[in-house]
Design a protein around this motif. Structure first.
Motif, PDB file in Angstrom:
ATOM      1  N   UNK A  21      78.195  -5.329  38.956  1.00  0.00           N
ATOM      2  CA  UNK A  21      79.582  -5.774  38.789  1.00  0.00           C
ATOM      3  C   UNK A  21      80.170  -5.245  37.486  1.00  0.00           C
ATOM      4  N   UNK A  22      79.371  -5.238  36.420  1.00  0.00           N
ATOM      5  CA  UNK A  22      79.837  -4.686  35.145  1.00  0.00           C
ATOM      6  C   UNK A  22      80.192  -3.207  35.301  1.00  0.00           C
ATOM      7  N   UNK A  23      79.336  -2.476  35.975  1.00  0.00           N
ATOM      8  CA  UNK A  23      79.576  -1.044  36.173  1.00  0.00           C
ATOM      9  C   UNK A  23      80.804  -0.820  37.040  1.00  0.00           C
ATOM     10  N   UNK A  24      80.954  -1.614  38.091  1.00  0.00           N
ATOM     11  CA  UNK A  24      82.109  -1.438  38.963  1.00  0.00           C
ATOM     12  C   UNK A  24      83.412  -1.705  38.224  1.00  0.00           C
ATOM     13  N   UNK A  25      83.416  -2.692  37.336  1.00  0.00           N
ATOM     14  CA  UNK A  25      84.630  -2.966  36.559  1.00  0.00           C
ATOM     15  C   UNK A  25      84.939  -1.802  35.619  1.00  0.00           C
ATOM     16  N   UNK A  30      88.646   3.138  34.881  1.00  0.00           N
ATOM     17  CA  UNK A  30      88.567   4.558  34.492  1.00  0.00           C
ATOM     18  C   UNK A  30      87.615   4.828  33.339  1.00  0.00           C
ATOM     19  N   UNK A  31      86.664   3.921  33.119  1.00  0.00           N
ATOM     20  CA  UNK A  31      85.633   4.165  32.103  1.00  0.00           C
ATOM     21  C   UNK A  31      84.436   4.758  32.835  1.00  0.00           C
ATOM     22  N   UNK A  32      84.339   6.074  32.783  1.00  0.00           N
ATOM     23  CA  UNK A  32      83.388   6.796  33.620  1.00  0.00           C
ATOM     24  C   UNK A  32      82.275   7.476  32.835  1.00  0.00           C
TER      25      UNK A  32
END
Length: 255
Positions: A21-25, A30-32
Motif C-alpha cells: 500500500x505504501x508503494x502504491x501510494x 508520481x514518486x517512481x
C-alpha cells in the motif's frame, strides 16, 4: 511527472500488505524512484528484500549510520562491506557524524566516516551524509578528503544559508525534506535562496513528516507535499521541481 525520493527507510515496514500500500501510494503520486539507505548490518537484508520486491522502483545504498557506530563499529562495517560484494549499490550512506544523541563515540564516528568516504571513492560512488549537531565536524572531514571523487548529498539539510553555500561549494547537493514545510524551522527562507540545480528531494520516512501530516509517521508518498512547498518557494510549478530535482538525482546516483 517523475519525483525521486532520494532518502527513504520504507523497508522498515515489513508487513507485505502494508508495504504494498505504501508503494502504491508512491506510484499514485508520481514518486517512481526510491533510494534506500541502510543504517547497520542488521538492516541490510531489509533493504535488499524491498529492492527485490520492487526492482523497478527501489535503489539500494549501504553504509554505517553514525548512531550505529559503537565499540564494535569495525566489525559492523566489515559486514556491510561484505554484503556489497553480492549486490549492486548506488551510494555509500547514510554516513556521517551525529552529536545530538550521544558524543561518546565521536572519535569512532569520525574514523568510520573517513573510512567510508574512502570506500566510496574507491568505488566511484557518491556519499549520503547524515549530519546532526555536527556541521563543523563533518565539514572539516570533507575539506580534508576533498578531491575530484568526493561528491554526494547532504541528507536532511537544515542549516543556514552560509552552510548551504559551503555544501554547494564542495560539490554536494542539498537533500530537502519535510523540515522545509515547518513554519518556524527557517529552512524555507534558505531554500528560496538556493537554485533548484543544487537540490534533491527526500522524505527520510518514517521520520520528519511534512505538513499537513506532521506528528504522524512519514511515508514516501508525502514527497509530493515537499515538492509543492519547494515549488511555492521558487514561484514555479511542481512539475518543474520534479523534473529538475530528478535530473539532479540522476546526476548524483548515475541512474
Amino acid at each position: 511527472m517523475v519525483l525521486t525520493d532520494t532518502h527513504t527507510h520504507l523497508y522498515y515496514e515489513t508487513i507485505a500488505d502494508k508495504r504494498a500500500a505504501l508503494v502504491q501510494r508512491c506510484i499514485d503520486n508520481d514518486i517512481n524512484r526510491l533510494f534506500l539507505p541502510n543504517v547497520d548490518a542488521e538492516s541490510v537484508p531489509l533493504v535488499y528484500d524491498l529492492v527485490k520486491a520492487y526492482p523497478e522502483l527501489c535503489y539500494p545504498m549501504l553504509g554505517l549510520h553514525p548512531c550505529s557506530v559503537k565499540a564494535d563499529w569495525e566489525q559492523e562495517l566489515a559486514a556491510i562491506k561484505a554484503a556489497h560484494q553480492q549486490n549492486k549499490i548506488y551510494a555509500i550512506g547514510e554516513i556521517g557524524i551525529d552529536l545530538y544523541w550521544d558524543k561518546t563515540f565521536l572519535t569512532e564516528q569520525v574514523e568510520a566516516f573517513r573510512q567510508q568516504i574512502n570506500w566510496a571513492k574507491s568505488l566511484k560512488l557518491p556519499i549520503v551524509i547524515h549530519c546532526r549537531d555536527a556541521f563543523n565536524e563533518v565539514y572539516e572531514v570533507l575539506q580534508q578528503e576533498r578531491d575530484e571523487d568526493l561528491r554526494g548529498i547532504f541528507h536532511c539539510f537544515s542549516g543556514n544559508l552560509e552552510q548551504a553555500k559551503q555544501v554547494i561549494d564542495l560539490g554536494f547537493y542539498l537533500g530537502i525534506g519535510g523540515v522545509v514545510t515547518y513554519k518556524n524551522a527557517g529552512l524555507d527562507k534558505v531554500v528560496s535562496e538556493i537554485d533548484l540545480k543544487h537540490i534533491v528531494l527526500e522524505t527520510d520516512s518514517p521520520y520528519l513528516t511534512p505538513v499537513p501530516f506532521r506528528g504522524k509517521p512519514n511515508e514516501s508518498s508525502y514527497l509530493i507535499y515537499i515538492a509543492q512547498k519547494v515549488a511555492d518557494l521558487h514561484q514555479t510549478g511542481v512539475e518543474e521541481v520534479a523534473f529538475i530535482t530528478t535530473q539532479n538525482s540522476r546526476q548524483v546516483f548515475g541512474i
